[in-house]
Design a protein around this motif. Structure first.
Motif, PDB file in Angstrom:
ATOM      1  N   ASN A  33      -0.252  -0.149   3.887  1.00 38.98           N
ATOM      2  CA  ASN A  33       1.002   0.541   3.644  1.00 38.98           C
ATOM      3  C   ASN A  33       1.383   1.549   4.741  1.00 38.98           C
ATOM      4  OD1 ASN A  33       2.910   0.092   1.697  1.00 38.98           O
ATOM      5  ND2 ASN A  33       2.627   2.146   0.809  1.00 38.98           N
ATOM      6  N   VAL A  34       0.617   1.568   5.817  1.00 40.83           N
ATOM      7  CA  VAL A  34       0.887   2.546   6.881  1.00 40.83           C
ATOM      8  C   VAL A  34       2.157   2.183   7.678  1.00 40.83           C
ATOM      9  CG1 VAL A  34      -0.587   1.432   8.631  1.00 40.83           C
ATOM     10  CG2 VAL A  34      -0.253   3.911   8.707  1.00 40.83           C
ATOM     11  N   GLY A  35       2.592   0.922   7.498  1.00 47.09           N
ATOM     12  CA  GLY A  35       3.774   0.469   8.235  1.00 47.09           C
ATOM     13  C   GLY A  35       3.423  -0.464   9.383  1.00 47.09           C
ATOM     14  N   LYS A  36       2.256  -1.115   9.278  1.00 47.53           N
ATOM     15  CA  LYS A  36       1.767  -1.972  10.373  1.00 47.53           C
ATOM     16  C   LYS A  36       2.650  -3.213  10.557  1.00 47.53           C
ATOM     17  CE  LYS A  36      -2.304  -3.663   9.640  1.00 47.53           C
ATOM     18  NZ  LYS A  36      -2.074  -5.052   9.234  1.00 47.53           N
ATOM     19  N   SER A  37       2.912  -3.911   9.459  1.00 47.23           N
ATOM     20  CA  SER A  37       3.724  -5.136   9.595  1.00 47.23           C
ATOM     21  C   SER A  37       5.113  -4.792  10.112  1.00 47.23           C
ATOM     22  CB  SER A  37       3.863  -5.854   8.249  1.00 47.23           C
ATOM     23  OG  SER A  37       2.630  -5.895   7.609  1.00 47.23           O
ATOM     24  N   SER A  38       5.689  -3.729   9.583  1.00 47.84           N
ATOM     25  CA  SER A  38       7.033  -3.325  10.043  1.00 47.84           C
ATOM     26  C   SER A  38       7.008  -3.005  11.531  1.00 47.84           C
ATOM     27  CB  SER A  38       7.513  -2.088   9.281  1.00 47.84           C
ATOM     28  OG  SER A  38       7.442  -2.300   7.898  1.00 47.84           O
ATOM     29  N   THR A  52       5.141  -8.507   5.689  1.00 45.53           N
ATOM     30  CA  THR A  52       4.928  -7.264   4.944  1.00 45.53           C
ATOM     31  C   THR A  52       4.357  -7.683   3.589  1.00 45.53           C
ATOM     32  OG1 THR A  52       7.263  -7.391   4.499  1.00 45.53           O
ATOM     33  CG2 THR A  52       6.585  -5.715   6.038  1.00 45.53           C
ATOM     34  N   LYS A 143       6.275   6.008  10.867  1.00 48.22           N
ATOM     35  CA  LYS A 143       7.277   6.517   9.914  1.00 48.22           C
ATOM     36  C   LYS A 143       7.814   7.889  10.321  1.00 48.22           C
ATOM     37  CE  LYS A 143       5.053   3.901   6.184  1.00 48.22           C
ATOM     38  NZ  LYS A 143       4.733   3.787   4.769  1.00 48.22           N
ATOM     39  N   ASP A 145      10.598   8.833  11.138  1.00 44.36           N
ATOM     40  CA  ASP A 145      11.898   9.201  10.564  1.00 44.36           C
ATOM     41  C   ASP A 145      11.774   9.968   9.253  1.00 44.36           C
ATOM     42  OD1 ASP A 145      12.249   6.936   8.230  1.00 44.36           O
ATOM     43  OD2 ASP A 145      11.182   6.154   9.959  1.00 44.36           O
ATOM     44  N   LYS A 146      10.587   9.931   8.655  1.00 47.71           N
ATOM     45  CA  LYS A 146      10.401  10.600   7.362  1.00 47.71           C
ATOM     46  C   LYS A 146      10.253  12.115   7.496  1.00 47.71           C
ATOM     47  CE  LYS A 146       9.153   6.901   4.475  1.00 47.71           C
ATOM     48  NZ  LYS A 146       9.516   6.659   3.086  1.00 47.71           N
ATOM     49  N   SER A 178       9.088   4.937  14.739  1.00 44.49           N
ATOM     50  CA  SER A 178       9.790   4.691  13.474  1.00 44.49           C
ATOM     51  C   SER A 178      10.328   3.267  13.520  1.00 44.49           C
ATOM     52  CB  SER A 178      10.952   5.665  13.302  1.00 44.49           C
ATOM     53  OG  SER A 178      11.874   5.124  12.379  1.00 44.49           O
ATOM     54  N   SER A 179       9.909   2.471  12.575  1.00 46.60           N
ATOM     55  CA  SER A 179      10.420   1.095  12.525  1.00 46.60           C
ATOM     56  C   SER A 179      11.837   1.095  11.970  1.00 46.60           C
ATOM     57  CB  SER A 179       9.526   0.213  11.658  1.00 46.60           C
ATOM     58  OG  SER A 179       8.259   0.125  12.246  1.00 46.60           O
ATOM     59  N   LEU A 180      12.123   2.111  11.170  1.00 50.86           N
ATOM     60  CA  LEU A 180      13.461   2.212  10.595  1.00 50.86           C
ATOM     61  C   LEU A 180      14.480   2.490  11.703  1.00 50.86           C
ATOM     62  CD1 LEU A 180      14.914   2.262   7.795  1.00 50.86           C
ATOM     63  CD2 LEU A 180      14.791   4.755   7.947  1.00 50.86           C
TER      64      LEU A 180
HETATM   65  P1  GDP Z   1       1.612  -2.400   6.047  1.00 51.31           P
HETATM   66  O1  GDP Z   1       1.009  -2.576   4.694  1.00 51.31           O
HETATM   67  O2  GDP Z   1       0.858  -1.410   6.859  1.00 51.31           O
HETATM   68  O3  GDP Z   1       1.861  -3.681   6.791  1.00 51.31           O
HETATM   69  O4  GDP Z   1       3.037  -1.673   5.819  1.00 51.31           O
HETATM   70  P2  GDP Z   1       4.504  -2.275   5.759  1.00 51.31           P
HETATM   71  O5  GDP Z   1       5.037  -2.536   7.121  1.00 51.31           O
HETATM   72  O6  GDP Z   1       4.523  -3.399   4.777  1.00 51.31           O
HETATM   73  O7  GDP Z   1       5.297  -0.986   5.202  1.00 51.31           O
HETATM   74  C1  GDP Z   1       4.938  -0.351   4.006  1.00 51.31           C
HETATM   75  C2  GDP Z   1       6.161   0.385   3.442  1.00 51.31           C
HETATM   76  O8  GDP Z   1       6.576   1.406   4.340  1.00 51.31           O
HETATM   77  C3  GDP Z   1       7.372  -0.530   3.279  1.00 51.31           C
HETATM   78  O9  GDP Z   1       8.059  -0.128   2.122  1.00 51.31           O
HETATM   79  C4  GDP Z   1       8.203  -0.273   4.526  1.00 51.31           C
HETATM   80  O10 GDP Z   1       9.582  -0.491   4.332  1.00 51.31           O
HETATM   81  C5  GDP Z   1       7.917   1.200   4.767  1.00 51.31           C
HETATM   82  N1  GDP Z   1       7.993   1.537   6.204  1.00 51.31           N
HETATM   83  C6  GDP Z   1       7.313   0.950   7.210  1.00 51.31           C
HETATM   84  N2  GDP Z   1       7.617   1.503   8.402  1.00 51.31           N
HETATM   85  C7  GDP Z   1       8.536   2.474   8.147  1.00 51.31           C
HETATM   86  C8  GDP Z   1       9.245   3.414   8.973  1.00 51.31           C
HETATM   87  O11 GDP Z   1       9.101   3.465  10.203  1.00 51.31           O
HETATM   88  N3  GDP Z   1      10.093   4.273   8.333  1.00 51.31           N
HETATM   89  C9  GDP Z   1      10.282   4.249   6.996  1.00 51.31           C
HETATM   90  N4  GDP Z   1      11.123   5.152   6.460  1.00 51.31           N
HETATM   91  N5  GDP Z   1       9.630   3.397   6.184  1.00 51.31           N
HETATM   92  C10 GDP Z   1       8.767   2.501   6.748  1.00 51.31           C
END
Ligand code: GDP
Length: 203
Positions: A33-38, A52, A143, A145-146, A178-180
């Motif tokens: 959930n750290v945002g790796k796939s994004s 994701t 993340k 942007d948070k 920030s992936s967003l």
């Molecule tokens: P993974 O489990 O590490 O692959 O994480 P995901 O890429 O699936 O992201 C987990 C959650 O964080 C999802 O709800 C994404 O939309 C959110 N997320 C990922 N990257 C960002 C970011 O850069 N900014 C924001 N605001 N949310 C993000």
């Protein structure tokens, strides 16, 4: 560097089955959930290259992607998911240990840290393990942007201080993304590009 070509190559649980091509390789890893796939999708300017996952901790695969027909990006499974069973945790550890010990062409790992969080033991321990095993890595604070800019700076400073307090004389290179908002990714790609050039020039 711009990513103009990205392709999925193979997913597996066995480091022996990873691609044999001697290309430079970079591994992305972090807590679920750290945002790796994004981030991987943003780096590659693709919507769904890395999936994701709706079920964190379930997919324990080493995923290889070939980028610009020139280097491998590796998506490693997320760690630290509280509900993962003990057996799963052990399998994860074995998979990761073998990957990092055996993969000769790995140039650097990227350890992803959610910029909002206090330093977590599981991440600090993992980076310590990388250091002890002489595996180069950089940190990516995700993340961004948070948080507002000042809070970002404060958290990063605090994180690096914590690392220095522990075992680190020198802290690793780090990036903030920030992936967003699609920020910080160019810096990561420029870093990879530089390392790729050094790799090519090494006899
Ligand atoms: P993974 O489990 O590490 O692959 O994480 P995901 O890429 O699936 O992201 C987990 C959650 O964080 C999802 O709800 C994404 O939309 C959110 N997320 C990922 N990257 C960002 C970011 O850069 N900014 C924001 N605001 N949310 C993000």
């Amino acid at each position: 560097m711009r990513v103009t070509h990205s392709e999925f190559v193979i997913s597996n649980t066995d480091v022996a089955k990873c691609p044999k091509e001697p290309l430079a390789e970079y591994a992305f890893i972090g807590r679920s959930n750290v945002g790796k796939s994004s981030l991987i999708n943003t780096l590659c300017a693709r919507k769904n290259l890395a999936k994701t996952s709706g079920r964190p901790g379930k997919t324990q695969l080493i995923n290889h992607f070939k980028i610009n027909k020139n280097w491998f990006l590796v998506d490693l499974p997320g760690y630290g998911y509280a509900k993962t069973s003990k057996t799963n945790k052990k399998a994860f550890q074995q998979l990761i240990t073998r990957y990092f010990e055996k993969r000769q062409q790995l140039i650097s790992a990227f350890v992803l840290i959610d910029i909002r969080h206090q330093p977590q033991r599981v991440d600090l321990d993992f980076m310590e393990w990388l250091g002890t095993n002489y595996i180069p890595f950089a940190i990516i604070f995700t993340k961004a942007d948070k948080l507002k800019p000042l809070a970002r700076e404060r958290n990063i400073k605090h994180y690096l201080e914590k690392m220095r307090e522990e075992i680190w004389e020198e802290t690793p290179p780090y990036f903030t993304t920030s992936s967003l908002h699609k920020t910080g990714v160019e810096e990561v790609l420029t870093y990879i590009d530089q390392l790729n050039k050094e790799f090519k020039n090494t006899p």
